[in-house]
Design a protein around this motif. Structure first.
Motif, PDB file in Angstrom:
ATOM      1  N   TYR A 188      74.193 116.897  85.057  1.00 56.07           N
ATOM      2  CA  TYR A 188      73.613 116.842  86.402  1.00 56.07           C
ATOM      3  C   TYR A 188      73.178 118.233  86.871  1.00 56.07           C
ATOM      4  CZ  TYR A 188      75.569 112.110  86.992  1.00 56.07           C
ATOM      5  OH  TYR A 188      75.873 110.776  86.859  1.00 56.07           O
ATOM      6  N   GLU A 189      74.016 119.220  86.621  1.00 59.56           N
ATOM      7  CA  GLU A 189      73.712 120.583  87.053  1.00 59.56           C
ATOM      8  C   GLU A 189      72.430 121.085  86.394  1.00 59.56           C
ATOM      9  OE1 GLU A 189      74.429 124.283  89.088  1.00 59.56           O
ATOM     10  OE2 GLU A 189      75.179 122.238  89.363  1.00 59.56           O
ATOM     11  N   THR A 190      72.268 120.800  85.111  1.00 55.62           N
ATOM     12  CA  THR A 190      71.058 121.228  84.405  1.00 55.62           C
ATOM     13  C   THR A 190      69.815 120.600  85.027  1.00 55.62           C
ATOM     14  OG1 THR A 190      72.250 121.530  82.326  1.00 55.62           O
ATOM     15  CG2 THR A 190      69.872 121.212  82.173  1.00 55.62           C
ATOM     16  N   PHE A 191      69.893 119.304  85.311  1.00 52.58           N
ATOM     17  CA  PHE A 191      68.764 118.610  85.932  1.00 52.58           C
ATOM     18  C   PHE A 191      68.429 119.236  87.288  1.00 52.58           C
ATOM     19  CE2 PHE A 191      66.910 115.384  88.659  1.00 52.58           C
ATOM     20  CZ  PHE A 191      65.956 114.787  87.862  1.00 52.58           C
ATOM     21  N   LEU A 192      69.432 119.439  88.115  1.00 56.00           N
ATOM     22  CA  LEU A 192      69.201 119.986  89.452  1.00 56.00           C
ATOM     23  C   LEU A 192      68.685 121.420  89.389  1.00 56.00           C
ATOM     24  CD1 LEU A 192      72.352 118.555  91.271  1.00 56.00           C
ATOM     25  CD2 LEU A 192      70.001 117.718  91.429  1.00 56.00           C
ATOM     26  N   GLN A 193      69.237 122.218  88.488  1.00 58.16           N
ATOM     27  CA  GLN A 193      68.782 123.607  88.355  1.00 58.16           C
ATOM     28  C   GLN A 193      67.316 123.662  87.916  1.00 58.16           C
ATOM     29  OE1 GLN A 193      70.100 126.407  89.144  1.00 58.16           O
ATOM     30  NE2 GLN A 193      72.296 126.049  89.360  1.00 58.16           N
ATOM     31  N   THR A 194      66.919 122.722  87.070  1.00 56.87           N
ATOM     32  CA  THR A 194      65.534 122.684  86.604  1.00 56.87           C
ATOM     33  C   THR A 194      64.574 122.464  87.771  1.00 56.87           C
ATOM     34  OG1 THR A 194      66.250 121.805  84.463  1.00 56.87           O
ATOM     35  CG2 THR A 194      63.939 121.513  85.035  1.00 56.87           C
ATOM     36  N   LEU A 195      64.916 121.538  88.655  1.00 56.08           N
ATOM     37  CA  LEU A 195      64.065 121.264  89.810  1.00 56.08           C
ATOM     38  C   LEU A 195      64.167 122.383  90.847  1.00 56.08           C
ATOM     39  CD1 LEU A 195      63.966 118.567  88.335  1.00 56.08           C
ATOM     40  CD2 LEU A 195      64.174 117.408  90.543  1.00 56.08           C
ATOM     41  N   HIS A 196      65.366 122.909  91.030  1.00 56.65           N
ATOM     42  CA  HIS A 196      65.567 124.001  91.982  1.00 56.65           C
ATOM     43  C   HIS A 196      64.726 125.222  91.606  1.00 56.65           C
ATOM     44  CE1 HIS A 196      67.679 126.555  94.869  1.00 56.65           C
ATOM     45  NE2 HIS A 196      67.890 127.423  93.905  1.00 56.65           N
ATOM     46  N   ARG A 197      64.637 125.487  90.316  1.00 54.70           N
ATOM     47  CA  ARG A 197      63.840 126.613  89.828  1.00 54.70           C
ATOM     48  C   ARG A 197      62.382 126.493  90.240  1.00 54.70           C
ATOM     49  NH1 ARG A 197      62.391 125.368  84.108  1.00 54.70           N
ATOM     50  NH2 ARG A 197      60.965 124.119  85.373  1.00 54.70           N
ATOM     51  N   ASP A 198      61.898 125.252  90.336  1.00 49.77           N
ATOM     52  CA  ASP A 198      60.499 125.025  90.690  1.00 49.77           C
ATOM     53  C   ASP A 198      60.316 124.765  92.187  1.00 49.77           C
ATOM     54  OD1 ASP A 198      59.646 125.465  88.151  1.00 49.77           O
ATOM     55  OD2 ASP A 198      59.338 123.374  87.621  1.00 49.77           O
ATOM     56  N   GLY A 199      61.310 125.140  92.970  1.00 49.74           N
ATOM     57  CA  GLY A 199      61.163 125.102  94.422  1.00 49.74           C
ATOM     58  C   GLY A 199      61.592 123.834  95.121  1.00 49.74           C
ATOM     59  N   TRP A 200      62.259 122.949  94.402  1.00 52.77           N
ATOM     60  CA  TRP A 200      62.730 121.715  95.039  1.00 52.77           C
ATOM     61  C   TRP A 200      63.878 122.013  96.005  1.00 52.77           C
ATOM     62  CZ3 TRP A 200      62.348 116.229  93.330  1.00 52.77           C
ATOM     63  CH2 TRP A 200      61.235 115.996  92.509  1.00 52.77           C
ATOM     64  N   GLU A 201      63.891 121.335  97.137  1.00 56.25           N
ATOM     65  CA  GLU A 201      65.032 121.372  98.048  1.00 56.25           C
ATOM     66  C   GLU A 201      66.147 120.505  97.451  1.00 56.25           C
ATOM     67  OE1 GLU A 201      65.938 118.606 100.302  1.00 56.25           O
ATOM     68  OE2 GLU A 201      67.592 119.817 101.094  1.00 56.25           O
ATOM     69  N   GLY A 202      67.391 120.911  97.669  1.00 51.84           N
ATOM     70  CA  GLY A 202      68.519 120.278  96.982  1.00 51.84           C
ATOM     71  C   GLY A 202      68.644 118.786  97.198  1.00 51.84           C
ATOM     72  N   ALA A 203      68.509 118.334  98.448  1.00 54.14           N
ATOM     73  CA  ALA A 203      68.685 116.910  98.738  1.00 54.14           C
ATOM     74  C   ALA A 203      67.629 116.070  98.035  1.00 54.14           C
ATOM     75  CB  ALA A 203      68.635 116.682 100.249  1.00 54.14           C
ATOM     76  N   ARG A 204      66.400 116.580  97.991  1.00 51.12           N
ATOM     77  CA  ARG A 204      65.324 115.837  97.324  1.00 51.12           C
ATOM     78  C   ARG A 204      65.579 115.778  95.817  1.00 51.12           C
ATOM     79  NH1 ARG A 204      59.384 117.616  98.701  1.00 51.12           N
ATOM     80  NH2 ARG A 204      59.422 115.907 100.202  1.00 51.12           N
ATOM     81  N   ALA A 205      66.044 116.870  95.235  1.00 50.27           N
ATOM     82  CA  ALA A 205      66.341 116.882  93.802  1.00 50.27           C
ATOM     83  C   ALA A 205      67.449 115.881  93.474  1.00 50.27           C
ATOM     84  CB  ALA A 205      66.747 118.290  93.359  1.00 50.27           C
ATOM     85  N   PHE A 206      68.466 115.818  94.333  1.00 54.05           N
ATOM     86  CA  PHE A 206      69.570 114.882  94.092  1.00 54.05           C
ATOM     87  C   PHE A 206      69.089 113.443  94.250  1.00 54.05           C
ATOM     88  CE2 PHE A 206      73.683 112.823  95.321  1.00 54.05           C
ATOM     89  CZ  PHE A 206      74.313 113.023  94.102  1.00 54.05           C
TER      90      PHE A 206
END
Length: 222
Positions: free
Chosen positions: A130-148
């Motif tokens: 899960y952390e890898t998936f979220l970090q991947t989106l976070h790196r590209d500017g995703w807000e945390g709630a949307r990534a989750f």
């Protein structure tokens, strides 16, 4: 008369092969094998011990009980999904790769879906996935709630379609629909006769549209 050969030079007599030492990895694989073959209810400690060729009390030196079996089985299934390399991909490609791997893992192991999808996550392997998936989106500017939200959506889509992929019978029969007063449904489903192809094609199509939906949202936000 020649002297007897030394013991060191005499060939060893064939015997029973030594059983590999018991460990968590062997227990996890045996548990998953039982679940794949017979369902989760068959994976008792007694059945697991028989599969491993040991007495049931021996297992408790390695696992505390059924909850730990759940954790170990989850780790094995997650090992078929988790790809740390997705952090180096653009988020749409990473999301697609994650979604396909998630779906494939649970089509391989449909008997684990009910238990793993309703049991709290307690193992490091799943949390790291899960952390890898979220970090991947976070790196590209995703807000945390949307990534989750994106993560949960992919999980629910993949689990539902993986379960349907393994259905023994056609879920919607065109002839039955026509006979029970649903002519439009009957027409649409007339050529949809291969349950596994229906499930897989539908999932992959929806996954692509799901990813495109987020792409359009992010573009609009910027």
């Amino acid at each position: 008369m020649s002297a007897p050969r030394s013991l060191e030079l005499q060939p060893r007599k064939p015997g029973r092969p030594r059983r590999p030492p018991l460990n968590e990895a062997l227990i996890a694989q045996a548990a998953l094998d039982i679940i794949d073959e017979f369902g989760w209810s068959a994976c008792t400690m007694a059945a697991l011990a028989r599969r491993l060729g040991v007495r049931a009390p021996s297992l408790y030196h390695y696992v505390s009980g059924q909850q730990e079996i759940v954790d170990l089985v989850r780790e094995l299934v997650v090992s078929e999904i988790h790809d740390p390399a997705i952090v180096n991909l653009p988020w749409p490609e990473a999301m697609h790769r994650f979604g396909v791997a998630y779906y494939r893992a649970f089509t391989n192991h449909p008997n684990v879906i009910q238990v793993l999808s309703t049991t709290p996550v307690r193992d490091a392997a799943t949390l790291q996935m899960y952390e890898t998936f979220l970090q991947t989106l976070h790196r590209d500017g995703w807000e945390g709630a949307r990534a989750f939200e994106a993560l949960l959506g992919i999980e629910h889509l993949a689990l539902g379609f993986a379960f349907e992929w393994n259905a023994e019978d056609l879920m919607l029969d065109s002839a039955i629909a026509a006979g029970l007063g649903a002519p439009l449904l009957a027409e649409i489903t007339r050529d949809r006769t291969d349950q596994t192809n229906i499930a897989e094609a539908s999932y992959l199509s929806l996954l692509r549209r799901y990813i495109e939906m987020f792409r359009l949202e992010l573009t609009a936000d910027r």
